[in-house]
Design an enzyme around this catalytic site. Structure first.
Site, mmCIF file in Angstrom:
data_model
loop_
_atom_site.group_PDB
_atom_site.id
_atom_site.type_symbol
_atom_site.label_atom_id
_atom_site.label_comp_id
_atom_site.label_asym_id
_atom_site.label_seq_id
_atom_site.Cartn_x
_atom_site.Cartn_y
_atom_site.Cartn_z
ATOM 1 N N SER A 46 -0.084 -19.853 8.493
ATOM 2 C CA SER A 46 -1.060 -19.704 7.424
ATOM 3 C C SER A 46 -2.362 -19.047 7.888
ATOM 4 O O SER A 46 -2.337 -17.943 8.386
ATOM 5 C CB SER A 46 -1.309 -21.067 6.784
ATOM 6 O OG SER A 46 -2.027 -20.920 5.603
ATOM 7 N N HIS A 47 -3.483 -19.767 7.756
ATOM 8 C CA HIS A 47 -4.787 -19.175 8.068
ATOM 9 C C HIS A 47 -5.161 -19.345 9.535
ATOM 10 O O HIS A 47 -6.235 -18.916 9.947
ATOM 11 C CB HIS A 47 -5.853 -19.825 7.190
ATOM 12 C CG HIS A 47 -5.831 -21.318 7.332
ATOM 13 N ND1 HIS A 47 -4.847 -22.092 6.762
ATOM 14 C CD2 HIS A 47 -6.621 -22.161 8.023
ATOM 15 C CE1 HIS A 47 -5.047 -23.353 7.095
ATOM 16 N NE2 HIS A 47 -6.115 -23.428 7.849
ATOM 17 N N ASP B 177 -4.984 -15.535 2.427
ATOM 18 C CA ASP B 177 -4.853 -15.927 3.836
ATOM 19 C C ASP B 177 -3.632 -15.308 4.510
ATOM 20 O O ASP B 177 -2.992 -14.410 3.957
ATOM 21 C CB ASP B 177 -4.809 -17.457 3.951
ATOM 22 C CG ASP B 177 -3.524 -18.036 3.395
ATOM 23 O OD1 ASP B 177 -2.926 -17.403 2.505
ATOM 24 O OD2 ASP B 177 -3.104 -19.122 3.854
ATOM 25 N N ASP C 290 -0.505 -16.067 5.057
ATOM 26 C CA ASP C 290 0.801 -16.024 4.386
ATOM 27 C C ASP C 290 0.691 -15.847 2.874
ATOM 28 O O ASP C 290 1.694 -15.976 2.167
ATOM 29 C CB ASP C 290 1.613 -17.282 4.720
ATOM 30 C CG ASP C 290 0.916 -18.564 4.274
ATOM 31 O OD1 ASP C 290 -0.323 -18.591 4.262
ATOM 32 O OD2 ASP C 290 1.618 -19.540 3.938
ATOM 33 N N ASP D 245 -0.833 -17.551 0.411
ATOM 34 C CA ASP D 245 -0.803 -18.621 -0.589
ATOM 35 C C ASP D 245 -2.193 -19.127 -0.966
ATOM 36 O O ASP D 245 -2.336 -19.873 -1.927
ATOM 37 C CB ASP D 245 0.127 -19.779 -0.174
ATOM 38 C CG ASP D 245 -0.211 -20.376 1.171
ATOM 39 O OD1 ASP D 245 -1.157 -19.898 1.826
ATOM 40 O OD2 ASP D 245 0.478 -21.337 1.570
ATOM 41 N N ARG D 246 -3.220 -18.737 -0.209
ATOM 42 C CA ARG D 246 -4.577 -19.191 -0.551
ATOM 43 C C ARG D 246 -5.346 -18.098 -1.268
ATOM 44 O O ARG D 246 -4.991 -16.912 -1.157
ATOM 45 C CB ARG D 246 -5.352 -19.576 0.705
ATOM 46 C CG ARG D 246 -4.761 -20.751 1.430
ATOM 47 C CD ARG D 246 -5.678 -21.216 2.544
ATOM 48 N NE ARG D 246 -5.110 -22.414 3.151
ATOM 49 C CZ ARG D 246 -5.814 -23.358 3.737
ATOM 50 N NH1 ARG D 246 -7.122 -23.239 3.828
ATOM 51 N NH2 ARG D 246 -5.222 -24.412 4.248
ATOM 52 N N LYS E 247 1.742 -22.550 -3.562
ATOM 53 C CA LYS E 247 0.486 -22.017 -4.036
ATOM 54 C C LYS E 247 0.548 -20.501 -3.884
ATOM 55 O O LYS E 247 1.328 -19.980 -3.097
ATOM 56 C CB LYS E 247 -0.704 -22.645 -3.326
ATOM 57 C CG LYS E 247 -0.716 -22.596 -1.816
ATOM 58 C CD LYS E 247 -1.922 -23.386 -1.312
ATOM 59 C CE LYS E 247 -2.067 -23.262 0.187
ATOM 60 N NZ LYS E 247 -1.473 -24.429 0.877
#
Ligand code: VG1
Ligand code: CO
Length: 544
Positions: free
Chosen positions: A113-114, A278, A280, A282-283, A377
């Site tokens: 992710s982030h 982010d 991947d 999703d944010r 998300k």
């Protein structure tokens, strides 16, 4: 094709956290580490044999290598077909969508992710189930249990597979289909939003936007959708090439890591809408001209305006938020007369509510929002939602949020993170706090009186499963809250998260500085949890 059965021994640290197994790259590169975890997925998930698996990642360092390994292991474990994003790329929401449309038995998404990438950064692996969502706790528990008993893994001796061209190939009995990672997802977005209205807005002279892809996975998605299908001017998408180390920065959509975007949006002649996603995809972070939209507010504004968006024209069945997310959406749900569920942190807890048709929209304070269109998300979806909203309301972002505050009051909200605390110290702080909680109800601190204090437990209303110890809450009589929990996504030491919120309903008091508006709660959190002394840190490392 020859299959090797390789002897191995368990690693004791393969317990998935809030969102998959996340470790430093150096850990993932230890001999057998990745293989053990992947074999544990195949061993514990019986529905995968003979079925289709979706595979992709955010393009970070070790992504391509891992994909080759997983393909060869999938073949050796009798997977019927693997569908993989071209170049090994799939954003988390795009993977979720593919699992659903292909009726795959599950998916593997490679991402931390982030978290930072590169040889010295982090790597991660998440398993998603057949509904397209993150594996629920029962599944991650079974994978972890398998990882503690593993004695060997299976892998085919096969040549390197070409994952850079769309098409079908055979690997022994297994089919491998390489697909365009963007097309299906872009079609889905086009089916949800009013693209003609958004196109007109983006092409008009008095509107401009910037989207910061942070050299992460959303670059190609944003290029296709914003500059391609919606005809936004060239340059609307910044830092658009996915890089294995994200250009050396954290692909974390906040004002620290999306610095250039922040400077633009808070500078002179700022664009009207700024956004970032982010690692991947999703944010999402949403900015107006000189204005930061708090993720909890963003969720509430979306709920209040959903009927203006084509996909949600008929209204929302219900909404949900993670426990530490502000109660701004609760107030909207009440006004709409729909249920609002409160779940533990982590997207996996929304899956049952979405599948059961209880909710349409949900979100977390950590820059995550989405709806029932996928089971993850979805960063770009949220950005398109806002763009669609600005187009139909004909108002700037700032005005939309200020109107919302006038109508529903403002939930001042902040999160203070204390990072890389020694794990034992962090546990001790939480244990100490747990023993203090029962003595708090009824106590008065300045103008604040404690109504209740507890350790959040959640019973899933659909399957009855129970998740306990999901965060310590201190609830005040006026609706204010302080929440403490330890992060489940870090790779070094522990991170303490302190979430603070207070509802302000006086119409002339909704424009204060957030930290100032929450100062007495911040002091109280310090006093009750003894944070400085317990962590050795005078101030938080990150404030959002
Ligand atoms: C954090 C966030 C949580 C989010 C999770 C995964 O978890 O708080 O809301 O679901 O990251 O998001 P934690 O346990 O560190 O607080 V992502 O975009 O990293 O997949
Ligand atoms: Co993410």
């Amino acid at each position: 094709m020859e299959i090797s059965v390789v002897s191995t021994r368990p690693f004791t640290d393969q317990k998935p956290g809030t969102s998959g197994l996340r470790k430093q790259v150096s850990q993932f590169r230890k001999p057998h580490y990745l293989e053990n975890f992947v074999q544990s997925i195949f061993d514990s998930q019986e529905t995968l044999a003979g079925a289709e698996l979706i595979l992709g990642g955010d393009g970070r360092f070790f992504n391509r290598e891992s994909i080759q390994t997983i393909l060869r292991m999938a073949m050796a474990n009798e997977i019927r077909k693997v569908t993989v994003g071209r170049g090994g790329i799939l954003s988390t929401p795009a993977a979720s969508h593919l699992i659903r449309t292909r009726r795959a038995a599950g998916g593997i998404v490679l991402s931390a992710s982030h978290n930072p990438g590169g040889p010295k950064g982090d790597f991660g692996i998440k398993y998603n189930v057949a509904n397209g969502g993150p594996a629920p706790e029962a599944v991650t528990g079974a994978i972890h249990a398998a990882s503690l008993e593993i004695a060997h893994y299976r892998i085919a001796r096969a040549p390197h597979l070409d994952i850079d061209h769309v098409g079908r190939q055979q690997l022994g009995d297994m089919e491998v289909e390489v697909v365009d990672p963007v097309a299906d997802y872009a079609d889905l977005m086009e089916s949800l939003f009013d693209f003609p209205a958004m196109r007109a807005l983006l092409q008009s002279d008095d509107f401009s936007m910037r989207f910061d892809a942070m050299h992460a996975v959303t670059g190609p998605y944003a290029m296709e959708i914003l500059e391609g299908r919606l005809g936004a001017p060239q340059g609307t998408v910044m830092r658009k090439e996915p890089l294995a180390d994200f250009g050396g920065r954290h692909p974390d959509p906040n004002l620290t890591h999306a610095r250039e975007l922040g400077e633009l949006m808070f500078g002179r002649d700022a664009p009207d809408l700024g956004a970032a996603s982010d690692g991947d995809g999703d944010r999402n972070m949403i900015l107006g001209r000189g204005f930061f939209v708090s993720p909890s507010d963003s969720l509430a504004v979306m709920a209040a305006n959903a009927h203006l968006i084509p996909a949600y024209r008929d209204g929302l069945r219900g909404v949900a938020r993670s426990m530490p997310t502000s109660q701004a959406i609760d107030v909207v749900a009440e006004a709409l007369g729909i249920p609002c569920y409160e779940t533990p942190t982590g997207w996996k807890f929304f899956g049952n509510l979405l599948d059961d048709g209880r909710i349409t929209l949900c979100g977390e304070e950590s820059f995550g929002t989405s709806s029932d269109h996928v089971r993850e998300k979805d960063g770009l979806w949220a950005v398109l939602f806002w763009l669609n909203l600005v187009a139909v309301r004909g108002q700037p972002v700032t005005e939309i949020v200020r109107d919302h505050w006038q109508r529903f009051g403002r939930h001042y909200y902040t999160r203070h993170d204390y990072e890389e605390i020694e794990s034992e110290r962090a546990e001790r702080l939480m244990d100490r706090l747990r023993t203090v909680l029962p003595s708090l109800p009824g106590r008065q601190f300045g103008s604040l009186r404690v109504r209740a204090a507890d350790d959040f437990n959640y019973t899933d209303p659909v399957d009855g499963s129970v998740s306990s110890r999901q965060g310590l809450r201190i609830l005040f009589e006026d609706g204010a809250r302080i929440v403490f929990r330890l992060s489940g996504t870090g790779t070094q030491g522990a991170t303490l998260r302190v979430y603070l919120e207070r509802h302000e309903t006086r119409p002339d008091a909704t424009d204060e500085d957030t930290q100032a508006a929450l100062a007495s709660l911040i002091d109280l959190a310090e006093e009750i949890a003894d944070i400085g002394h317990q962590t050795g840190k005078e101030t938080p490392d990150v404030i959002t």
